[in-house]
Design a protein around this motif. Structure first.
Motif, PDB file in Angstrom:
ATOM      1  N   VAL A  30       0.842  -1.204   0.000  1.00 31.40           N
ATOM      2  CA  VAL A  30       0.000   0.000   0.000  1.00 31.40           C
ATOM      3  C   VAL A  30       0.871   1.246   0.000  1.00 31.40           C
ATOM      4  O   VAL A  30       0.627   2.209  -0.741  1.00 31.40           O
ATOM      5  CB  VAL A  30      -0.933   0.008   1.225  1.00 31.40           C
ATOM      6  N   ALA A  31       1.910   1.229   0.831  1.00 33.91           N
ATOM      7  CA  ALA A  31       2.793   2.390   0.960  1.00 33.91           C
ATOM      8  C   ALA A  31       3.471   2.735  -0.362  1.00 33.91           C
ATOM      9  O   ALA A  31       3.532   3.910  -0.762  1.00 33.91           O
ATOM     10  CB  ALA A  31       3.843   2.119   2.030  1.00 33.91           C
ATOM     11  N   GLU A  32       3.965   1.717  -1.055  1.00 38.48           N
ATOM     12  CA  GLU A  32       4.670   1.965  -2.305  1.00 38.48           C
ATOM     13  C   GLU A  32       3.741   2.527  -3.372  1.00 38.48           C
ATOM     14  O   GLU A  32       4.163   3.330  -4.214  1.00 38.48           O
ATOM     15  CB  GLU A  32       5.356   0.688  -2.768  1.00 38.48           C
ATOM     16  N   ASN A  33       2.480   2.146  -3.337  1.00 37.51           N
ATOM     17  CA  ASN A  33       1.511   2.716  -4.277  1.00 37.51           C
ATOM     18  C   ASN A  33       1.303   4.200  -4.016  1.00 37.51           C
ATOM     19  O   ASN A  33       1.161   4.997  -4.961  1.00 37.51           O
ATOM     20  CB  ASN A  33       0.177   1.968  -4.188  1.00 37.51           C
ATOM     21  N   PHE A  34       1.281   4.596  -2.753  1.00 40.94           N
ATOM     22  CA  PHE A  34       1.141   6.018  -2.413  1.00 40.94           C
ATOM     23  C   PHE A  34       2.365   6.810  -2.860  1.00 40.94           C
ATOM     24  O   PHE A  34       2.242   7.947  -3.341  1.00 40.94           O
ATOM     25  CB  PHE A  34       0.927   6.199  -0.908  1.00 40.94           C
ATOM     26  N   VAL A  35       3.540   6.217  -2.702  1.00 42.17           N
ATOM     27  CA  VAL A  35       4.765   6.905  -3.122  1.00 42.17           C
ATOM     28  C   VAL A  35       4.780   7.059  -4.641  1.00 42.17           C
ATOM     29  O   VAL A  35       5.087   8.133  -5.170  1.00 42.17           O
ATOM     30  CB  VAL A  35       6.002   6.120  -2.644  1.00 42.17           C
ATOM     31  N   LYS A  36       4.400   5.998  -5.365  1.00 38.01           N
ATOM     32  CA  LYS A  36       4.385   6.048  -6.832  1.00 38.01           C
ATOM     33  C   LYS A  36       3.390   7.076  -7.350  1.00 38.01           C
ATOM     34  O   LYS A  36       3.621   7.737  -8.360  1.00 38.01           O
ATOM     35  CB  LYS A  36       4.047   4.663  -7.394  1.00 38.01           C
ATOM     36  N   SER A  37       2.263   7.211  -6.654  1.00 37.01           N
ATOM     37  CA  SER A  37       1.231   8.152  -7.107  1.00 37.01           C
ATOM     38  C   SER A  37       1.535   9.596  -6.700  1.00 37.01           C
ATOM     39  O   SER A  37       0.846  10.525  -7.132  1.00 37.01           O
ATOM     40  CB  SER A  37      -0.127   7.756  -6.522  1.00 37.01           C
ATOM     41  N   GLY A  38       2.547   9.789  -5.866  1.00 36.31           N
ATOM     42  CA  GLY A  38       2.907  11.129  -5.418  1.00 36.31           C
ATOM     43  C   GLY A  38       2.090  11.621  -4.239  1.00 36.31           C
ATOM     44  O   GLY A  38       2.225  12.776  -3.833  1.00 36.31           O
ATOM     45  N   GLN A  39       1.267  10.762  -3.653  1.00 33.13           N
ATOM     46  CA  GLN A  39       0.420  11.180  -2.534  1.00 33.13           C
ATOM     47  C   GLN A  39       1.124  11.103  -1.184  1.00 33.13           C
ATOM     48  O   GLN A  39       0.658  11.705  -0.216  1.00 33.13           O
ATOM     49  CB  GLN A  39      -0.846  10.309  -2.481  1.00 33.13           C
ATOM     50  N   GLY A  40       2.223  10.357  -1.133  1.00 34.16           N
ATOM     51  CA  GLY A  40       2.908  10.193   0.141  1.00 34.16           C
ATOM     52  C   GLY A  40       4.413  10.219   0.002  1.00 34.16           C
ATOM     53  O   GLY A  40       4.956   9.963  -1.075  1.00 34.16           O
ATOM     54  N   ARG A  41       5.080  10.542   1.100  1.00 36.79           N
ATOM     55  CA  ARG A  41       6.539  10.522   1.154  1.00 36.79           C
ATOM     56  C   ARG A  41       6.983   9.406   2.090  1.00 36.79           C
ATOM     57  O   ARG A  41       6.552   9.348   3.242  1.00 36.79           O
ATOM     58  CB  ARG A  41       7.062  11.870   1.675  1.00 36.79           C
ATOM     59  N   LEU A  42       7.821   8.519   1.572  1.00 34.87           N
ATOM     60  CA  LEU A  42       8.342   7.426   2.380  1.00 34.87           C
ATOM     61  C   LEU A  42       9.396   7.971   3.340  1.00 34.87           C
ATOM     62  O   LEU A  42      10.396   8.546   2.925  1.00 34.87           O
ATOM     63  CB  LEU A  42       8.958   6.357   1.479  1.00 34.87           C
ATOM     64  N   MET A  43       9.175   7.756   4.646  1.00 33.92           N
ATOM     65  CA  MET A  43      10.070   8.297   5.663  1.00 33.92           C
ATOM     66  C   MET A  43      10.834   7.205   6.404  1.00 33.92           C
ATOM     67  O   MET A  43      11.493   7.484   7.405  1.00 33.92           O
ATOM     68  CB  MET A  43       9.252   9.133   6.656  1.00 33.92           C
ATOM     69  N   GLY A  44      10.735   5.990   5.913  1.00 31.18           N
ATOM     70  CA  GLY A  44      11.480   4.895   6.534  1.00 31.18           C
ATOM     71  C   GLY A  44      10.629   3.656   6.700  1.00 31.18           C
ATOM     72  O   GLY A  44       9.417   3.676   6.492  1.00 31.18           O
ATOM     73  N   TRP A  45      11.305   2.580   7.087  1.00 31.73           N
ATOM     74  CA  TRP A  45      10.640   1.297   7.288  1.00 31.73           C
ATOM     75  C   TRP A  45      10.651   0.938   8.765  1.00 31.73           C
ATOM     76  O   TRP A  45      11.629   1.178   9.479  1.00 31.73           O
ATOM     77  CB  TRP A  45      11.334   0.203   6.472  1.00 31.73           C
ATOM     78  N   ALA A  46       9.563   0.329   9.212  1.00 27.72           N
ATOM     79  CA  ALA A  46       9.450  -0.003  10.630  1.00 27.72           C
ATOM     80  C   ALA A  46      10.557  -0.958  11.070  1.00 27.72           C
ATOM     81  O   ALA A  46      11.042  -0.880  12.205  1.00 27.72           O
ATOM     82  CB  ALA A  46       8.082  -0.608  10.921  1.00 27.72           C
ATOM     83  N   GLY A  47      10.991  -1.844  10.179  1.00 25.95           N
ATOM     84  CA  GLY A  47      12.066  -2.766  10.526  1.00 25.95           C
ATOM     85  C   GLY A  47      13.350  -2.047  10.889  1.00 25.95           C
ATOM     86  O   GLY A  47      14.119  -2.511  11.734  1.00 25.95           O
ATOM     87  N   ASP A  48      13.597  -0.916  10.246  1.00 30.03           N
ATOM     88  CA  ASP A  48      14.798  -0.131  10.535  1.00 30.03           C
ATOM     89  C   ASP A  48      14.581   0.828  11.701  1.00 30.03           C
ATOM     90  O   ASP A  48      15.489   1.039  12.513  1.00 30.03           O
ATOM     91  CB  ASP A  48      15.201   0.666   9.288  1.00 30.03           C
ATOM     92  N   GLU A  49      13.397   1.418  11.771  1.00 28.86           N
ATOM     93  CA  GLU A  49      13.114   2.449  12.778  1.00 28.86           C
ATOM     94  C   GLU A  49      12.637   1.859  14.108  1.00 28.86           C
ATOM     95  O   GLU A  49      13.035   2.323  15.184  1.00 28.86           O
ATOM     96  CB  GLU A  49      12.042   3.416  12.250  1.00 28.86           C
TER      97      GLU A  49
END
Length: 333
Positions: A192-211
């Motif tokens: 879901v997140a990657e679809n938002f990034v591709k559409s320009g509706q969201g900015r990816l700020m990191g992954w829970a596994g890393d954060e």
């Protein structure tokens, strides 16, 4: 005579298969329709559960918080779900036992992403240190998504009391609120997140596994089911462990990527069918599992402490009383 014998042989074969089908024991499994349950889908397709004499009936729910409730009520025999405040409360009262683990948030693997809406980002919300005063989408109060943001806020020195959590009851509603800019941020499954990034509706700020790495999911059963249907649970866990090992070897063991890739496409097609997606979309969204499912008692103690601090779990609760070690799974303390 030969023709007659052949026909008798066919009839006997059909009868045998029918008897085998009749002997399968129904096992009702509660879960959310997510790629994070990929090993279960693969195991079903490969016949691992049927080989154990089980007829698996999947019962899908919109939010992880529903899974422990139906396990306690007896509406399902076994639950695969996220660790929520509701789970810890039910387990503290003796209604649930952890019998194995599922997915983990682990560094380098993509399960859930942290996103900020493009609108909020353009208005200056560009760091998690700015989380105070913002509206954050979660499925339910006390959900694993709620916990992720509480952990993230603590990590960045943000006062939780200054963050507005917006419970939306399901991942679908959470995504809709994010798309409509009704919230400023959300944690959403990778696909879901990657679809938002591709559409320009969201900015990816990191992954829970890393954060915010954590034990994200567990396999649970009620004490009553463990007592009355222990053999069923043992059979389920044998097939489940076999499924997880195959998943790990095919998607996570990076020692022989060429060999693993030969089996991946068929498995991706299976997973896609269960989660109503496409293999292409799922390729980068395969989450982390231990090859031998291990219950991370130490991390769950950390989670429980957070819910206790927020007044959402009883102070007397002890994670060690919630784990049933008799099924011989691994533990990490």
């Amino acid at each position: 005579m030969l023709i007659f014998a052949a026909l008798v042989g066919v009839a006997a074969e059909v009868d045998t298969s029918q008897v085998a089908a009749q002997e399968l024991v129904k096992a009702r499994i509660g879960l959310v329709r997510l790629p994070s349950n990929a090993p279960l889908y693969i195991g079903l397709e490969r016949g691992f559960f049927r080989n154990e004499g089980l007829d698996i009936q999947l019962n899908f729910f919109d939010a992880a918080s529903a899974v422990p409730v139906v396990v306690v009520s007896g509406d399902v025999d076994i639950g695969l779900g996220g660790l929520t405040a509701a789970f810890y409360n039910l387990a503290a009262k003796g209604g649930l036992k952890i019998i194995s683990s599922t997915v983990r948030e682990k560094a380098g693997y993509r399960l859930d992403a942290f996103l900020i809406t493009t609108k909020a980002y353009n208005e200056g919300f560009q760091s998690w240190k700015d989380l105070a005063g913002k509206r954050v989408a979660i499925t339910t109060v006390g959900s694993s998504y709620h916990l992720k943001f509480v952990t993230l806020a603590k990590k960045n020195g943000v006062d939780i009391a200054k963050v507005t959590f917006v419970p939306l009851q399901s991942l679908q509603n959470q995504a809709a609120a994010f798309a409509g800019n009704q919230v400023d941020a959300a944690s959403l499954p990778a696909l879901v997140a990657e679809n938002f990034v591709k559409s320009g509706q969201g900015r990816l700020m990191g992954w829970a596994g890393d954060e915010t790495p954590s034990q994200n999911g567990v396999v649970v059963a009620s004490p009553a089911t463990i007592e009355k249907r222990r053999v069923l649970i043992e059979k389920f866990l044998r097939a489940y462990n076999q499924s997880v090992a195959l998943y790990y070897d095919s998607f996570l063991d990076r020692a022989d990527e060429r060999s693993a890739s030969l089996a991946q496409q068929q498995m991706l097609e299976t997973i896609a069918r269960y989660v109503q997606s496409t293999p292409e979309n799922l390729k980068s969204a395969m989450p982390y599992y231990d090859r031998q499912p291990e219950v991370d008692v130490a991390d769950m103690s950390r989670q429980l402490a957070i819910w206790q601090e927020l007044g959402m779990a009883p102070k007397s609760a002890d994670i060690k009383t919630m784990v049933d070690l008799s099924f011989n799974h691994g533990t990490s303390e």
